[in-house]
Structure formats: structure tokens, C-alpha cells
Design a protein around this motif. Structure first.
Motif, short mmCIF file in Angstrom:
data_model
loop_
_atom_site.label_atom_id
_atom_site.label_comp_id
_atom_site.label_asym_id
_atom_site.label_seq_id
_atom_site.Cartn_x
_atom_site.Cartn_y
_atom_site.Cartn_z
N GLU A 248 19.69 8.23 -4.71
CA GLU A 248 18.83 8.49 -4.61
C GLU A 248 17.84 7.56 -4.59
O GLU A 248 16.25 7.06 -3.63
N CYS A 251 17.65 6.26 -1.24
CA CYS A 251 16.58 6.38 -0.32
C CYS A 251 15.44 7.04 -0.29
O CYS A 251 14.87 7.26 0.78
N THR A 252 15.02 6.62 -1.53
CA THR A 252 13.72 7.11 -1.86
C THR A 252 12.83 5.76 -2.21
O THR A 252 11.51 5.86 -1.90
N ASP A 253 13.96 4.50 -2.15
CA ASP A 253 12.67 3.51 -2.87
C ASP A 253 11.34 2.75 -1.45
O ASP A 253 12.45 2.79 0.04
N HIS A 274 15.96 13.29 0.26
CA HIS A 274 15.85 12.17 -0.49
C HIS A 274 15.28 10.97 0.33
O HIS A 274 13.66 10.40 -0.05
N ALA A 275 15.57 10.82 1.67
CA ALA A 275 14.88 9.74 2.54
C ALA A 275 13.56 10.30 3.21
O ALA A 275 12.55 10.00 3.77
N ASP A 277 10.73 12.62 2.33
CA ASP A 277 9.31 11.31 1.84
C ASP A 277 8.61 9.98 2.47
O ASP A 277 7.22 10.41 2.06
N THR A 278 9.17 9.80 2.58
CA THR A 278 9.25 8.49 2.35
C THR A 278 9.56 8.11 4.12
O THR A 278 9.06 7.02 5.20
N LYS A 280 12.22 7.89 6.46
CA LYS A 280 12.98 6.44 6.56
C LYS A 280 13.61 6.86 7.96
O LYS A 280 14.28 8.15 7.59
#
Length: 514
Positions: A248, A251-253, A274-275, A277-278, A280
């Protein structure tokens, strides 16, 4: 009766001796290897996990513990991402030649240590030593290939419609990349991803599979020896219980620009969620259900050889191995007969450290149970076990190479990926029927077919809904060719000249007022 009992006891005793020898060989390999590392590799340093947490790495052949390694969690994942981000400006600014030279040094060290790296794979993964050796050469080939591609990332100058403008197209590294690798090819899947990312100027954080972290850590040691700068290449092993939280973070940082994952379709969907929202960039090499079609016009001996090579490599634990054998009715019986003879003649179950072994253990008990469940389901629906069908006497995670006939499309073995040494054979009548069955799956990674009808070859190659097609060939992977699937088998391509595209951004620069 007594003679039979003695014979059985002798066979059991021999099996136990071989099993113990296998466990001893695995332990000796890990204990005597100068490349075995038990800590995480973050920012150019070997570090412990928080609270010195450890998890065991086991020999799949015996279940015995080989070594304990750092059990990284979200904290270490964030540290690794920060280290990669801090190193990004200088690595991105390095010339392509400088990056190329460092990757070449890494390649040279992998080749120099190929025997030791292969033994590590056999110890933690179980695959026969010759297969492990082939994997190391395959892994090294990606580092070599991308060391050369590093100097071939070209932009464009595009003719403008206005006389006082010039249009430039630049290709630039996307940034920090999270790489999550599988256990079945613990070295090759890492270099296929990291080689491309590093070549174009990205920095990476690698999360290896919990079953096989030793190979990734050994490659980190060699990357360090090659002079790849601190923070450019990071490896964070973690246990099965910590893996979801670590995944997580990766995939979210917000510091991570892209993720690259090889594994199951179900896990890939979680990582994509997970990815999102940003926003990626994601490269996904997911599950397969490869059809292996044998037409009446096929060279049967060639088809059987290709079937064995495709199906039983790594004991059937590859994402591109044949999963459904579709055989035309005119040659069905002859194919099954030849296939069984070839399996019984050429396949040998045993320790991966035994030179005669072609079939090692499955990775764990869950993998064995999945094969058993598929066979049980098929038999209950009318399939016949032609050969094999049960666990092998060598050990609990070893399974007999198995062939099923009278298989139908409603059986589990025809609907879901097996990842084991099971070959289900379905009979078909027409080319159209075979294409329909092959394309019915919601995944499409690889597909194979055998035919000597050139018109048919063109038709079928174009109609199969897969990303990789083998025509009269059962082994397809090579660094020069793009690897990836369609439908729910993934996103993007790895290897080849296209492999670097997953780690590049395209920038349009307009020069005006000229």
C-alpha cells in the motif's frame, strides 16, 4: 507380498535419503554463500527492520528454514521511497553513457557470480539447478540489453506549421518506481523491470516476494559492488503478514511516480486501486490461462516437445506456461499417447540440486492443494487421469506430472490458472471452435499453436486474444521481444525496445518567436 513390502520400504528409504540430501544442499548453499544478505538495502546501507523484526525463508523442498531476513514494514517502505527520491536528481542528471557503464558492470558481476546466484534460486525457490542457472543468464541478459538501450532513448524534432516555431519532443525519466516481483522468477523479473527503469534515469524500490527474498538481496549486493549510487536501487523484504501494508505504501506514497508488478490478477487489481488516487503510471504483468492448440496439420513430435517445454518448466509455475491443451480430434489420441510417453521418459521429480531432476517442488502447500483441487474437480466431472494425479513420494510439496483427458470447458483446470504440473487435454473439431475456446478467458497473456498450414498460421496468430503468440514454439521469452498481455493479463510491456517506455514521460517543448 513380503518382496513387495521390502521393495516399497527400500523406495521410501531412498526417497527420505534423497530428501534429506536436498535439504542439506539447500542449507549448505545459503550458509556458504558470500552473497546471502539478511538485512534490507536502503540508501546504500544494509539495515535492520524496526525492532529487528525477522521472518524465515524456507526451503520449499523440505520446509526447513534456510535463514531469517529483515521483516520490513511501512516505516522501511517510506524510508526506501525517500532514499530513492533523494537520489533521483543526480541519477537522472547522469549521462546515458554513465548509466550504461554502471549497468554493464552490474551485468558483468551477475555473470561472474552466476553459479552462486543459481544455487540461491534453487535453495529458496526449489527449481532444478539447470533451470536456475538458465534464469540467471536470462536475468543478466536484461541488464545487458537495457545497458545498451540506455543510450538509445531518442526524442523527436517535429516540423511545425508556423515558420517561427520549432517543436521538440523530449523523453524524460518518470521518477521513483516501486517494483514488486514474484517468487517464480525471483531474479529475472527483478532485472527485467529494474534494468529498464535504471537505464533511463529512474530510481527504484524493490519489494521481492516473501518466499524468495534472497535472490533480490544478492542482486542488491552486486549492484552495490558495481558502483550503482546509494539510494538508486533499494530492496525491502517483508513477510506475508507485512506485505499488504508495504504494498500500500509503495502504491500510494506521493513520491512514487510509477509501479511495476508481476503477480496474480487479483493482487494487481488491489494495487491499481491503491495507485489510482495519486494517478500513478502502472505496469502490470498479471495472470494467464495460456491455450496450447494442436491442429491436425501439426508435426506431432514437435508439438509434444513444445508442450513439455512450455508446461513443465519450473514444474508448471510460470505465467506463460500452457494451461489448456486443445487438440483437434483427428490427432487427439496420437497426441495423448506421445505426450504420456514423453512425460514418463523425460520428466524426473526430485531435488533441485540433483543434476537428473527436471521437476522440483511446488512453492508451498497451498500450491499443491490447488493442483489437487483442480484434479478432483475434473475427475468428478468426467475427466480421466492418464498419468500422475497425486503427490509424489519424494516429499509433501512434490507433485507427479499429470495429464488429464476428456476435459471440458466447465472444469476448473480449463477456467483458472493452475501454476503446477497439470496438463488438461480438451478435444475440438474445427479451427473456429478452438479459437472460441481459447478466447473465452478474461485474460490473455500467452498462447501457443502448432500447424503446418501457412494460411491457418496467419489466421490463428491474428485472432488469438493474447499478447504473446508461439507458433510451433513452446519457449518464447527473450530480452529482444516485448512481454505482456491483453485483457486482464496486464498493462504495458517489458523487455525489448518498448520496455523503457513504461518509465518515461514525453514532454512537448515549443520554441516560439524564432
Amino acid at each position: 507380498m513380503l518382496r513387495q513390502l521390502r521393495s516399497g520400504m527400500q523406495a521410501l528409504t531412498a526417497g527420505l535419503r534423497a530428501h534429506c540430501a536436498s535439504a542439506s544442499a539447500a542449507a549448505a548453499t545459503v550458509g556458504g554463500s558470500g552473497l546471502v544478505r539478511s538485512q534490507a538495502y536502503i540508501g546504500g546501507r544494509w539495515v535492520d527492520a524496526s525492532g529487528s523484526a525477522l521472518f524465515p525463508v524456507q526451503d520449499p523442498a523440505s520446509g526447513r528454514q534456510l535463514v531469517e531476513v529483515a521483516d520490513c514494514g511501512p516505516r522501511e517502505a517510506k524510508e526506501a521511497v525517500r532514499a530513492a527520491d533523494c537520489s533521483l536528481p543526480s541519477w537522472r542528471a547522469a549521462t546515458s553513457k554513465e548509466r550504461s557503464n554502471l549497468l554493464r558492470k552490474w551485468y558483468d558481476l551477475i555473470i561472474k557470480n552466476k553459479d552462486e546466484l543459481a544455487r540461491l534460486i534453487t535453495a529458496e525457490n526449489g527449481k532444478p539447478l539447470q533451470e536456475a542457472f538458465s534464469e540467471i543468464l536470462y536475468a543478466a541478459s536484461f541488464v545487458e540489453w537495457f545497458s545498451e538501450e540506455a543510450r538509445r532513448v531518442y526524442g523527436d524534432v517535429v516540423p511545425a506549421s508556423s515558420p517561427n516555431r520549432r517543436i521538440l519532443i523530449l523523453k524524460q525519466p518518470i521518477g521513483v518506481v516501486s517494483i514488486i516481483t514474484p517468487w517464480n522468477f525471483p531474479s529475472a523479473m527483478l532485472t527485467r523491470k529494474a534494468g529498464a527503469a535504471l537505464a533511463v534515469g529512474c530510481t527504484v524500490v524493490v519489494k521481492p516476494a516473501e518466499d524468495t527474498p534472497l535472490s533480490a538481496l544478492a542482486l542488491a549486493e552486486l549492484a552495490d559492488q558495481a558502483g550503482i549510487p546509494a539510494g538508486v536501487f533499494n530492496v525491502i523484504p517483508s513477510s506475508r503478514s507485512n506485505t499488504p501494508a508495504v504494498g500500500e505504501v509503495l502504491c500510494t506514497d506521493p513520491l512514487v511516480a510509477a509501479i511495476s508488478f508481476t503477480g496474480s490478477t487479483a493482487t494487481g487489481k488491489i494495487l491499481l486501486r491503491h495507485a489510482c488516487d495519486t494517478v500513478k503510471k502502472a505496469s502490470m504483468e498479471l495472470g494467464g490461462l495460456a491455450p496450447f492448440i494442436v491442429f491436425d496439420s501439426a508435426d506431432l513430435d514437435l508439438a509434444v516437445a513444445g508442450a513439455l517445454a512450455s508446461k513443465f518448466r519450473n514444474s508448471g509455475q510460470t505465467c506463460v506456461c500452457a494451461n489448456r491443451f486443445l487438440v483437434q480430434e483427428g490427432i487427439h489420441d496420437a497426441f495423448v499417447e506421445k505426450m504420456v510417453k514423453a512425460m514418463q521418459r523425460d520428466l524426473r521429480v526430485g531435488s533441485g540440486f540433483d543434476d537428473q531432476t527436471t521437476q522440483g517442488p511446488l512453492i508451498n502447500e497451498r500450491a499443491v492443494q490447488k493442483v489437487e483441487n483442480q484434479i478432483s474437480d475434473a475427475v468428478s466431472r468426467g475427466a480421466c487421469i492418464v498419468t500422475g494425479g497425486k503427490r509424489h513420494s519424494f516429499g509433501a510439496t512434490f507433485f507427479e506430472p499429470t495429464l488429464l483427458s476428456n476435459v471440458t470447458t466447465d472444469m476448473l483446470c480449463a477456467q483458472e490458472e493452475t501454476f503446477g504440473p497439470l496438463a488438461p487435454v480438451l478435444k475440438f473439431q474445427t479451427e473456429e471452435e478452438a479459437i472460441t475456446i481459447a478466447n473465452a478467458a478474461n485474460v490473455g497473456l500467452a498462447g501457443y499453436f502448432y500447424s503446418r498450414d501457412y494460411a491457418q498460421i496467419w489466421r490463428v496468430a491474428e485472432q488469438l486474444e493474447v499478447g504473446i503468440v508461439g507458433v510451433n514454439e513452446g519457449l518464447l521469452s527473450t530480452p529482444e521481444a516485448p512481454f505482456g498481455g491483453v485483457k486482464q493479463s496486464g498493462l504495458g510491456r517489458e523487455g525489448s525496445k518498448y520496455g523503457v517506455d513504461e518509465y518515461l514521460e514525453i514532454k512537448y517543448v515549443c520554441f516560439g518567436s524564432l
